[in-house]
Design a protein around this motif. Structure first.
Motif, PDB file in Angstrom:
ATOM      1  N   SER A 137       2.935  10.504  -2.953  1.00 39.33           N
ATOM      2  CA  SER A 137       2.362   9.704  -4.043  1.00 39.33           C
ATOM      3  C   SER A 137       2.670   8.217  -3.888  1.00 39.33           C
ATOM      4  CB  SER A 137       2.839  10.223  -5.405  1.00 39.33           C
ATOM      5  OG  SER A 137       2.324  11.511  -5.634  1.00 39.33           O
ATOM      6  N   ARG A 138       2.336   7.697  -2.720  1.00 38.73           N
ATOM      7  CA  ARG A 138       2.474   6.271  -2.453  1.00 38.73           C
ATOM      8  C   ARG A 138       1.184   5.735  -1.822  1.00 38.73           C
ATOM      9  NH1 ARG A 138       8.598   5.996   0.260  1.00 38.73           N
ATOM     10  NH2 ARG A 138       9.656   7.060  -1.478  1.00 38.73           N
ATOM     11  N   ILE A 139       1.070   4.422  -1.836  1.00 38.15           N
ATOM     12  CA  ILE A 139       0.010   3.722  -1.109  1.00 38.15           C
ATOM     13  C   ILE A 139       0.678   2.918  -0.004  1.00 38.15           C
ATOM     14  CG2 ILE A 139      -1.820   1.995  -1.222  1.00 38.15           C
ATOM     15  CD1 ILE A 139      -2.557   4.581  -2.638  1.00 38.15           C
ATOM     16  N   GLY A 140       0.140   3.042   1.207  1.00 36.50           N
ATOM     17  CA  GLY A 140       0.700   2.325   2.344  1.00 36.50           C
ATOM     18  C   GLY A 140      -0.209   1.213   2.828  1.00 36.50           C
ATOM     19  N   ARG A 141       0.390   0.287   3.559  1.00 32.34           N
ATOM     20  CA  ARG A 141      -0.353  -0.824   4.168  1.00 32.34           C
ATOM     21  C   ARG A 141       0.180  -1.004   5.590  1.00 32.34           C
ATOM     22  NH1 ARG A 141       1.171  -6.064   1.401  1.00 32.34           N
ATOM     23  NH2 ARG A 141       2.924  -5.921   2.838  1.00 32.34           N
ATOM     24  N   ILE A 142      -0.739  -1.161   6.541  1.00 31.81           N
ATOM     25  CA  ILE A 142      -0.333  -1.375   7.920  1.00 31.81           C
ATOM     26  C   ILE A 142      -1.049  -2.600   8.465  1.00 31.81           C
ATOM     27  CG2 ILE A 142      -2.074   0.268   8.803  1.00 31.81           C
ATOM     28  CD1 ILE A 142      -0.002   0.964  11.028  1.00 31.81           C
ATOM     29  N   THR A 143      -0.296  -3.479   9.102  1.00 29.34           N
ATOM     30  CA  THR A 143      -0.861  -4.688   9.702  1.00 29.34           C
ATOM     31  C   THR A 143      -1.468  -4.346  11.057  1.00 29.34           C
ATOM     32  OG1 THR A 143       1.212  -5.245  10.812  1.00 29.34           O
ATOM     33  CG2 THR A 143       0.907  -6.070   8.546  1.00 29.34           C
ATOM     34  N   PRO A 144      -2.289  -5.229  11.623  1.00 28.01           N
ATOM     35  CA  PRO A 144      -2.882  -4.951  12.937  1.00 28.01           C
ATOM     36  C   PRO A 144      -1.856  -4.695  14.038  1.00 28.01           C
ATOM     37  CG  PRO A 144      -4.072  -6.722  11.869  1.00 28.01           C
ATOM     38  CD  PRO A 144      -2.880  -6.444  11.011  1.00 28.01           C
ATOM     39  N   ASP A 145      -0.632  -5.221  13.888  1.00 29.60           N
ATOM     40  CA  ASP A 145       0.391  -4.980  14.905  1.00 29.60           C
ATOM     41  C   ASP A 145       1.283  -3.783  14.564  1.00 29.60           C
ATOM     42  OD1 ASP A 145       1.815  -6.036  12.814  1.00 29.60           O
ATOM     43  OD2 ASP A 145       2.721  -7.680  13.951  1.00 29.60           O
ATOM     44  N   GLY A 146       0.921  -3.031  13.518  1.00 33.06           N
ATOM     45  CA  GLY A 146       1.599  -1.771  13.243  1.00 33.06           C
ATOM     46  C   GLY A 146       2.750  -1.814  12.264  1.00 33.06           C
ATOM     47  N   LYS A 147       2.954  -2.912  11.546  1.00 33.57           N
ATOM     48  CA  LYS A 147       4.027  -2.973  10.552  1.00 33.57           C
ATOM     49  C   LYS A 147       3.559  -2.300   9.259  1.00 33.57           C
ATOM     50  CE  LYS A 147       6.994  -6.124   7.927  1.00 33.57           C
ATOM     51  NZ  LYS A 147       7.329  -7.544   7.623  1.00 33.57           N
ATOM     52  N   VAL A 148       4.370  -1.342   8.791  1.00 38.18           N
ATOM     53  CA  VAL A 148       3.990  -0.541   7.625  1.00 38.18           C
ATOM     54  C   VAL A 148       4.840  -0.884   6.408  1.00 38.18           C
ATOM     55  CG1 VAL A 148       3.784   1.810   6.702  1.00 38.18           C
ATOM     56  CG2 VAL A 148       3.249   1.361   9.112  1.00 38.18           C
ATOM     57  N   THR A 149       4.174  -1.001   5.248  1.00 40.83           N
ATOM     58  CA  THR A 149       4.842  -1.147   3.960  1.00 40.83           C
ATOM     59  C   THR A 149       4.329  -0.049   3.042  1.00 40.83           C
ATOM     60  OG1 THR A 149       4.895  -3.549   4.266  1.00 40.83           O
ATOM     61  CG2 THR A 149       5.331  -2.728   2.051  1.00 40.83           C
ATOM     62  N   GLU A 150       5.238   0.551   2.261  1.00 41.32           N
ATOM     63  CA  GLU A 150       4.858   1.599   1.318  1.00 41.32           C
ATOM     64  C   GLU A 150       5.125   1.128  -0.111  1.00 41.32           C
ATOM     65  OE1 GLU A 150       5.700   5.680   3.806  1.00 41.32           O
ATOM     66  OE2 GLU A 150       7.435   4.649   2.921  1.00 41.32           O
ATOM     67  N   PHE A 151       4.189   1.459  -1.016  1.00 40.91           N
ATOM     68  CA  PHE A 151       4.306   1.073  -2.421  1.00 40.91           C
ATOM     69  C   PHE A 151       4.328   2.337  -3.284  1.00 40.91           C
ATOM     70  CE2 PHE A 151       2.015  -2.268  -0.159  1.00 40.91           C
ATOM     71  CZ  PHE A 151       2.717  -3.411  -0.513  1.00 40.91           C
ATOM     72  N   SER A 152       5.339   2.445  -4.126  1.00 39.42           N
ATOM     73  CA  SER A 152       5.441   3.614  -5.003  1.00 39.42           C
ATOM     74  C   SER A 152       5.572   3.243  -6.477  1.00 39.42           C
ATOM     75  CB  SER A 152       6.655   4.464  -4.607  1.00 39.42           C
ATOM     76  OG  SER A 152       7.863   3.708  -4.711  1.00 39.42           O
ATOM     77  N   GLU A 153       6.102   2.057  -6.778  1.00 43.90           N
ATOM     78  CA  GLU A 153       6.343   1.676  -8.172  1.00 43.90           C
ATOM     79  C   GLU A 153       5.037   1.629  -8.953  1.00 43.90           C
ATOM     80  OE1 GLU A 153       8.559  -1.843 -10.796  1.00 43.90           O
ATOM     81  OE2 GLU A 153       8.649  -1.863  -8.600  1.00 43.90           O
ATOM     82  N   GLY A 154       5.005   2.314 -10.078  1.00 44.33           N
ATOM     83  CA  GLY A 154       3.834   2.319 -10.939  1.00 44.33           C
ATOM     84  C   GLY A 154       2.885   3.475 -10.700  1.00 44.33           C
ATOM     85  N   ILE A 155       3.088   4.243  -9.613  1.00 44.73           N
ATOM     86  CA  ILE A 155       2.247   5.407  -9.340  1.00 44.73           C
ATOM     87  C   ILE A 155       2.945   6.648  -9.903  1.00 44.73           C
ATOM     88  CG2 ILE A 155       1.115   6.796  -7.568  1.00 44.73           C
ATOM     89  CD1 ILE A 155       1.174   4.346  -5.751  1.00 44.73           C
ATOM     90  N   SER A 156       2.234   7.418 -10.692  1.00 45.10           N
ATOM     91  CA  SER A 156       2.828   8.592 -11.331  1.00 45.10           C
ATOM     92  C   SER A 156       3.321   9.591 -10.289  1.00 45.10           C
ATOM     93  CB  SER A 156       1.804   9.278 -12.240  1.00 45.10           C
ATOM     94  OG  SER A 156       1.408   8.425 -13.287  1.00 45.10           O
ATOM     95  N   ASN A 157       4.448  10.237 -10.589  1.00 48.57           N
ATOM     96  CA  ASN A 157       4.982  11.263  -9.703  1.00 48.57           C
ATOM     97  C   ASN A 157       3.988  12.415  -9.559  1.00 48.57           C
ATOM     98  OD1 ASN A 157       7.403   9.890  -9.322  1.00 48.57           O
ATOM     99  ND2 ASN A 157       8.408  10.912 -11.044  1.00 48.57           N
ATOM    100  N   GLY A 158       3.811  12.877  -8.335  1.00 48.37           N
ATOM    101  CA  GLY A 158       2.920  14.002  -8.092  1.00 48.37           C
ATOM    102  C   GLY A 158       1.451  13.681  -8.251  1.00 48.37           C
ATOM    103  N   ALA A 159       1.070  12.399  -8.196  1.00 52.76           N
ATOM    104  CA  ALA A 159      -0.317  12.000  -8.436  1.00 52.76           C
ATOM    105  C   ALA A 159      -1.261  12.417  -7.312  1.00 52.76           C
ATOM    106  CB  ALA A 159      -0.405  10.489  -8.624  1.00 52.76           C
ATOM    107  N   ARG A 160      -0.756  12.536  -6.092  1.00 53.35           N
ATOM    108  CA  ARG A 160      -1.548  12.869  -4.898  1.00 53.35           C
ATOM    109  C   ARG A 160      -2.741  11.916  -4.725  1.00 53.35           C
ATOM    110  NH1 ARG A 160      -0.206  17.334  -2.233  1.00 53.35           N
ATOM    111  NH2 ARG A 160      -2.259  17.447  -1.236  1.00 53.35           N
ATOM    112  N   PRO A 161      -2.499  10.649  -4.444  1.00 54.94           N
ATOM    113  CA  PRO A 161      -3.603   9.718  -4.189  1.00 54.94           C
ATOM    114  C   PRO A 161      -4.394  10.141  -2.964  1.00 54.94           C
ATOM    115  CG  PRO A 161      -1.499   8.748  -3.562  1.00 54.94           C
ATOM    116  CD  PRO A 161      -1.175  10.022  -4.264  1.00 54.94           C
ATOM    117  N   LEU A 162      -5.709   9.949  -3.030  1.00 58.29           N
ATOM    118  CA  LEU A 162      -6.584  10.365  -1.924  1.00 58.29           C
ATOM    119  C   LEU A 162      -7.435   9.200  -1.433  1.00 58.29           C
ATOM    120  CD1 LEU A 162      -7.794  13.951  -2.987  1.00 58.29           C
ATOM    121  CD2 LEU A 162      -6.190  13.351  -1.175  1.00 58.29           C
TER     122      LEU A 162
END
Length: 314
Positions: A137-162
Protein backbone atom coordinates in the motif's frame (compact mmCIF):
# COMPACT_ATOMS: atom_id res chain seq x y z
CA UNK A 1 -1.79 -13.85 -37.75
CA UNK A 2 -5.35 -12.58 -37.50
CA UNK A 3 -7.26 -15.17 -35.55
CA UNK A 4 -10.76 -13.81 -35.90
CA UNK A 5 -12.80 -10.91 -37.23
CA UNK A 6 -16.34 -9.84 -36.50
CA UNK A 7 -18.83 -7.17 -37.45
CA UNK A 8 -22.17 -6.76 -35.71
CA UNK A 9 -25.47 -5.92 -37.30
CA UNK A 10 -27.06 -4.45 -34.22
CA UNK A 11 -27.03 -0.69 -33.70
CA UNK A 12 -26.63 1.12 -30.40
CA UNK A 13 -29.28 3.32 -28.90
CA UNK A 14 -27.47 6.26 -30.53
CA UNK A 15 -27.31 4.45 -33.89
CA UNK A 16 -23.52 4.30 -33.70
CA UNK A 17 -21.92 1.70 -35.95
CA UNK A 18 -20.37 -1.13 -33.94
CA UNK A 19 -16.60 -1.48 -34.16
CA UNK A 20 -14.68 -4.08 -36.10
CA UNK A 21 -12.86 -6.35 -33.63
CA UNK A 22 -9.90 -8.54 -34.57
CA UNK A 23 -7.66 -10.78 -32.50
CA UNK A 24 -3.95 -11.52 -33.06
CA UNK A 25 -2.24 -14.55 -31.52
CA UNK A 26 0.90 -13.93 -29.46
CA UNK A 27 3.68 -16.43 -30.31
CA UNK A 28 4.49 -17.55 -26.76
CA UNK A 29 2.27 -20.11 -25.07
CA UNK A 30 0.64 -19.02 -21.81
CA UNK A 31 1.59 -15.42 -22.54
CA UNK A 32 -1.14 -13.95 -20.32
CA UNK A 33 -0.84 -10.39 -21.68
CA UNK A 34 -1.72 -7.60 -19.32
CA UNK A 35 -1.17 -3.83 -19.69
CA UNK A 36 -0.36 -2.43 -23.15
CA UNK A 37 0.76 1.00 -24.33
CA UNK A 38 1.93 2.65 -27.53
CA UNK A 39 5.66 3.29 -27.52
CA UNK A 40 7.67 6.11 -29.09
CA UNK A 41 8.22 3.82 -32.11
CA UNK A 42 4.40 3.65 -32.57
CA UNK A 43 4.43 -0.06 -31.80
CA UNK A 44 2.23 -1.52 -29.09
CA UNK A 45 4.29 -2.70 -26.12
CA UNK A 46 2.72 -5.07 -23.60
CA UNK A 47 3.53 -7.25 -20.60
CA UNK A 48 3.39 -11.04 -20.86
CA UNK A 49 2.76 -11.85 -17.23
CA UNK A 50 2.67 -15.62 -17.75
CA UNK A 51 5.67 -15.94 -20.07
CA UNK A 52 7.85 -13.41 -18.18
CA UNK A 53 8.43 -11.42 -21.36
CA UNK A 54 7.80 -7.97 -22.80
CA UNK A 55 6.01 -8.10 -26.13
CA UNK A 56 5.94 -5.72 -29.07
CA UNK A 57 3.16 -5.69 -31.65
CA UNK A 58 3.56 -3.74 -34.90
CA UNK A 59 0.12 -2.51 -36.07
CA UNK A 60 1.39 -1.90 -39.61
CA UNK A 61 2.00 -5.58 -40.37
CA UNK A 62 0.55 -7.35 -37.29
CA UNK A 63 3.96 -8.84 -36.42
CA UNK A 64 5.22 -9.67 -32.94
CA UNK A 65 8.57 -9.52 -31.20
CA UNK A 66 9.16 -10.81 -27.69
CA UNK A 67 11.90 -10.05 -25.16
CA UNK A 68 12.52 -12.43 -22.27
CA UNK A 69 13.17 -11.04 -18.81
CA UNK A 70 16.31 -12.34 -17.08
CA UNK A 71 14.13 -13.69 -14.23
CA UNK A 72 11.61 -16.50 -14.69
CA UNK A 73 8.12 -15.96 -13.28
CA UNK A 74 8.78 -12.23 -12.76
CA UNK A 75 5.17 -11.46 -13.71
CA UNK A 76 5.54 -8.22 -15.68
CA UNK A 77 2.21 -6.44 -15.48
CA UNK A 78 2.16 -2.62 -15.89
CA UNK A 79 4.03 -0.75 -18.65
CA UNK A 80 4.42 2.90 -19.67
CA UNK A 81 6.61 5.25 -21.71
CA UNK A 82 9.29 6.85 -19.57
CA UNK A 83 10.52 10.40 -19.88
CA UNK A 84 13.77 8.98 -21.27
CA UNK A 85 12.06 7.47 -24.34
CA UNK A 86 12.25 3.88 -23.06
CA UNK A 87 9.43 1.65 -21.86
CA UNK A 88 9.24 1.04 -18.10
CA UNK A 89 7.37 -1.81 -16.49
CA UNK A 90 6.58 -3.42 -13.14
CA UNK A 91 7.70 -6.99 -12.47
CA UNK A 92 5.21 -7.83 -9.73
CA UNK A 93 6.42 -11.19 -8.42
CA UNK A 94 10.08 -10.22 -8.76
CA UNK A 95 9.37 -6.98 -6.84
CA UNK A 96 11.35 -4.93 -9.35
CA UNK A 97 10.82 -2.13 -11.84
CA UNK A 98 12.26 -2.71 -15.28
CA UNK A 99 13.34 -0.65 -18.27
CA UNK A 100 13.40 -1.87 -21.86
CA UNK A 101 14.93 0.08 -24.74
CA UNK A 102 13.56 0.12 -28.27
CA UNK A 103 16.27 -2.45 -29.13
CA UNK A 104 15.02 -4.77 -26.41
CA UNK A 105 17.77 -4.26 -23.82
CA UNK A 106 16.33 -4.89 -20.35
CA UNK A 107 17.49 -3.55 -16.98
CA UNK A 108 15.83 -4.44 -13.68
CA UNK A 109 15.95 -2.23 -10.58
CA UNK A 110 15.44 -3.47 -7.02
CA UNK A 111 12.86 -1.85 -4.76
CA UNK A 112 13.73 -0.81 -1.19
CA UNK A 113 10.93 -2.92 0.34
CA UNK A 114 10.78 -6.68 -0.37
CA UNK A 115 7.59 -8.20 -1.80
CA UNK A 116 6.18 -4.77 -2.64
CA UNK A 117 4.08 -6.10 -5.53
CA UNK A 118 4.63 -3.25 -8.03
CA UNK A 119 1.68 -3.10 -10.42
CA UNK A 120 0.40 0.01 -12.25
CA UNK A 121 2.83 2.54 -13.66
CA UNK A 122 2.84 5.93 -15.39
CA UNK A 123 5.33 8.65 -16.21
CA UNK A 124 4.72 11.72 -14.08
CA UNK A 125 4.88 15.41 -15.03
CA UNK A 126 8.34 15.43 -13.42
CA UNK A 127 9.67 12.96 -16.01
CA UNK A 128 10.03 10.19 -13.43
CA UNK A 129 8.10 6.91 -13.53
CA UNK A 130 5.54 6.47 -10.75
CA UNK A 131 4.15 3.07 -9.79
CA UNK A 132 1.81 1.42 -7.31
CA UNK A 133 3.08 -1.04 -4.71
CA UNK A 134 -0.01 -3.15 -4.21
CA UNK A 135 1.17 -5.52 -1.50
CA UNK A 136 2.47 -2.80 0.85
CA UNK A 137 0.00 0.00 0.00
CA UNK A 138 2.58 2.52 -1.15
CA UNK A 139 3.27 4.61 -4.24
CA UNK A 140 6.78 4.48 -5.65
CA UNK A 141 8.81 6.78 -7.88
CA UNK A 142 11.87 5.83 -9.91
CA UNK A 143 14.21 8.24 -11.69
CA UNK A 144 15.68 7.46 -15.13
CA UNK A 145 18.92 6.35 -13.43
CA UNK A 146 17.07 3.92 -11.15
CA UNK A 147 16.78 5.78 -7.83
CA UNK A 148 13.62 4.69 -6.02
CA UNK A 149 11.53 6.56 -3.44
CA UNK A 150 8.49 5.07 -1.70
CA UNK A 151 5.58 7.05 -0.25
CA UNK A 152 3.25 5.60 2.37
CA UNK A 153 2.08 8.49 4.58
CA UNK A 154 -1.59 9.25 4.01
CA UNK A 155 -2.41 5.99 2.20
CA UNK A 156 -4.83 3.78 4.12
CA UNK A 157 -3.49 0.46 5.38
CA UNK A 158 -4.42 -2.44 3.12
CA UNK A 159 -5.62 -0.10 0.35
CA UNK A 160 -3.94 -2.12 -2.46
CA UNK A 161 -3.28 0.72 -4.93
CA UNK A 162 -3.40 -0.41 -8.56
CA UNK A 163 -3.79 1.89 -11.57
CA UNK A 164 -2.34 5.40 -11.90
CA UNK A 165 -3.52 8.42 -13.92
CA UNK A 166 -2.16 11.98 -14.16
CA UNK A 167 -4.06 15.24 -13.85
CA UNK A 168 -3.14 18.81 -12.97
CA UNK A 169 0.43 17.95 -12.08
CA UNK A 170 -0.45 15.19 -9.62
CA UNK A 171 -0.84 11.41 -9.78
CA UNK A 172 -4.19 9.78 -9.03
CA UNK A 173 -4.51 6.12 -8.13
CA UNK A 174 -7.20 3.52 -7.51
CA UNK A 175 -7.36 1.71 -4.17
CA UNK A 176 -8.83 -1.70 -4.99
CA UNK A 177 -9.30 -2.80 -1.37
CA UNK A 178 -9.61 0.65 0.17
CA UNK A 179 -12.58 1.62 -2.05
CA UNK A 180 -11.07 5.05 -2.58
CA UNK A 181 -9.35 7.13 -5.22
CA UNK A 182 -6.06 8.57 -4.03
CA UNK A 183 -4.14 11.65 -5.14
CA UNK A 184 -0.42 12.13 -4.57
CA UNK A 185 1.50 15.30 -5.35
CA UNK A 186 5.08 15.29 -6.58
CA UNK A 187 6.27 15.95 -3.02
CA UNK A 188 4.38 12.91 -1.71
CA UNK A 189 1.33 14.55 -0.14
CA UNK A 190 -1.65 12.16 -0.31
CA UNK A 191 -5.39 12.85 -0.30
CA UNK A 192 -7.99 10.09 -0.45
CA UNK A 193 -11.56 10.30 -1.78
CA UNK A 194 -14.09 7.62 -0.72
CA UNK A 195 -16.22 5.98 -3.41
CA UNK A 196 -19.98 6.10 -2.65
CA UNK A 197 -20.67 2.40 -3.38
CA UNK A 198 -19.40 -0.12 -0.86
CA UNK A 199 -16.50 -2.39 -1.90
CA UNK A 200 -16.60 -1.35 -5.57
CA UNK A 201 -13.05 -2.59 -6.29
CA UNK A 202 -11.76 0.30 -8.44
CA UNK A 203 -9.07 -0.76 -10.91
CA UNK A 204 -8.02 0.72 -14.27
CA UNK A 205 -8.09 4.51 -14.68
CA UNK A 206 -7.89 6.99 -17.55
CA UNK A 207 -7.84 10.78 -17.83
CA UNK A 208 -10.45 12.35 -20.11
CA UNK A 209 -9.72 15.50 -22.15
CA UNK A 210 -12.44 17.31 -20.18
CA UNK A 211 -10.29 16.97 -17.04
CA UNK A 212 -12.22 14.17 -15.37
CA UNK A 213 -10.70 10.81 -14.45
CA UNK A 214 -12.66 7.63 -15.16
CA UNK A 215 -12.15 4.26 -13.53
CA UNK A 216 -13.72 0.81 -13.58
CA UNK A 217 -15.58 -0.52 -10.54
CA UNK A 218 -15.24 -4.25 -10.91
CA UNK A 219 -17.61 -5.52 -8.22
CA UNK A 220 -20.39 -2.94 -8.74
CA UNK A 221 -20.47 -3.19 -12.55
CA UNK A 222 -19.98 0.53 -13.05
CA UNK A 223 -17.67 3.16 -14.44
CA UNK A 224 -16.76 5.85 -11.95
CA UNK A 225 -15.89 9.47 -12.70
CA UNK A 226 -14.00 11.80 -10.37
CA UNK A 227 -13.83 15.51 -11.13
CA UNK A 228 -11.12 17.98 -10.16
CA UNK A 229 -12.80 18.69 -6.82
CA UNK A 230 -12.86 15.00 -5.92
CA UNK A 231 -16.60 14.51 -6.46
CA UNK A 232 -17.38 10.98 -7.65
CA UNK A 233 -20.30 9.84 -9.82
CA UNK A 234 -20.98 6.22 -10.79
CA UNK A 235 -22.54 4.92 -14.01
CA UNK A 236 -23.86 1.38 -14.41
CA UNK A 237 -23.10 -0.66 -17.52
CA UNK A 238 -25.76 -2.70 -19.28
CA UNK A 239 -24.69 -6.33 -18.88
CA UNK A 240 -24.85 -7.50 -15.24
CA UNK A 241 -21.77 -8.95 -13.51
CA UNK A 242 -19.45 -8.00 -16.37
CA UNK A 243 -16.27 -7.85 -14.24
CA UNK A 244 -14.98 -4.60 -15.72
CA UNK A 245 -11.18 -4.45 -15.98
CA UNK A 246 -9.87 -1.82 -18.42
CA UNK A 247 -10.93 1.62 -19.63
CA UNK A 248 -9.59 4.23 -22.05
CA UNK A 249 -10.73 7.28 -24.00
CA UNK A 250 -11.50 6.54 -27.65
CA UNK A 251 -10.71 8.81 -30.60
CA UNK A 252 -14.19 10.37 -30.43
CA UNK A 253 -13.95 11.08 -26.69
CA UNK A 254 -16.16 8.24 -25.45
CA UNK A 255 -15.12 5.78 -22.75
CA UNK A 256 -14.29 2.29 -24.03
CA UNK A 257 -14.00 -0.51 -21.50
CA UNK A 258 -13.42 -4.24 -21.20
CA UNK A 259 -16.09 -6.48 -19.70
CA UNK A 260 -14.08 -9.55 -18.76
CA UNK A 261 -16.85 -11.94 -17.65
CA UNK A 262 -19.25 -10.80 -20.38
CA UNK A 263 -16.53 -11.19 -23.06
CA UNK A 264 -17.41 -7.81 -24.51
CA UNK A 265 -16.00 -4.38 -25.29
CA UNK A 266 -18.26 -1.57 -24.07
CA UNK A 267 -18.66 2.08 -24.96
CA UNK A 268 -20.08 4.89 -22.82
CA UNK A 269 -20.62 8.61 -23.37
CA UNK A 270 -18.82 11.09 -21.08
CA UNK A 271 -22.26 11.93 -19.64
CA UNK A 272 -22.62 8.32 -18.47
CA UNK A 273 -25.03 7.10 -21.15
CA UNK A 274 -24.29 3.69 -22.65
CA UNK A 275 -23.64 3.54 -26.38
CA UNK A 276 -23.21 -0.19 -26.84
CA UNK A 277 -21.53 -3.45 -25.89
CA UNK A 278 -19.84 -5.58 -28.52
CA UNK A 279 -18.94 -9.29 -28.31
CA UNK A 280 -15.29 -10.24 -28.63
CA UNK A 281 -15.04 -12.79 -31.48
CA UNK A 282 -12.94 -15.21 -29.39
CA UNK A 283 -14.75 -17.17 -26.64
CA UNK A 284 -13.67 -16.64 -23.05
CA UNK A 285 -10.96 -14.19 -24.11
CA UNK A 286 -10.37 -12.69 -20.66
CA UNK A 287 -10.16 -9.06 -21.75
CA UNK A 288 -8.04 -6.94 -19.41
CA UNK A 289 -6.38 -3.69 -20.52
CA UNK A 290 -7.64 -1.48 -23.34
CA UNK A 291 -5.51 1.37 -24.63
CA UNK A 292 -5.64 3.94 -27.44
CA UNK A 293 -3.21 4.18 -30.36
CA UNK A 294 -2.35 7.14 -32.56
CA UNK A 295 -3.72 5.22 -35.57
CA UNK A 296 -7.25 5.78 -34.21
CA UNK A 297 -7.68 2.20 -33.05
CA UNK A 298 -7.65 0.67 -29.58
CA UNK A 299 -5.86 -2.45 -28.46
CA UNK A 300 -6.94 -4.97 -25.84
CA UNK A 301 -4.95 -7.60 -23.97
CA UNK A 302 -6.87 -10.89 -24.10
CA UNK A 303 -5.34 -12.54 -21.06
CA UNK A 304 -6.98 -15.97 -21.11
CA UNK A 305 -6.28 -16.78 -24.77
CA UNK A 306 -2.89 -15.11 -25.25
CA UNK A 307 -3.98 -12.60 -27.89
CA UNK A 308 -3.94 -8.89 -28.64
CA UNK A 309 -7.34 -7.57 -29.64
CA UNK A 310 -7.72 -4.72 -32.12
CA UNK A 311 -10.80 -2.49 -31.89
CA UNK A 312 -11.50 -0.40 -34.99
CA UNK A 313 -14.27 2.21 -34.56
CA UNK A 314 -16.45 2.53 -37.65
Amino acid sequence: MTAATTTHSQRSRFDEAPPLIRAHKIPSQKSEPYICMEGPDRALWFCESGASKIGRFDPTDSSFREFALPINNAMPIGITIGGDGNMWFCAKKASKVGRITMRGDITLFDLPTPNAGPDGTLVGPDGNVWFSETEISRIGRITPDGKVTEFSEGISNGARPLSIAERDGALWFSEAAGNRIGRITLDGTVTEFPIPSHDSQPRAMTTHPDGSIWFVQTSTNSLGRIDRQGHITEHKVTTPNSSLRGVCVGPEGDLWFTANAANKIGRMRPDGQMVGEYPIPVPNAGARCIGPHSNGRMYVTLFDVGMIGEVIPQ
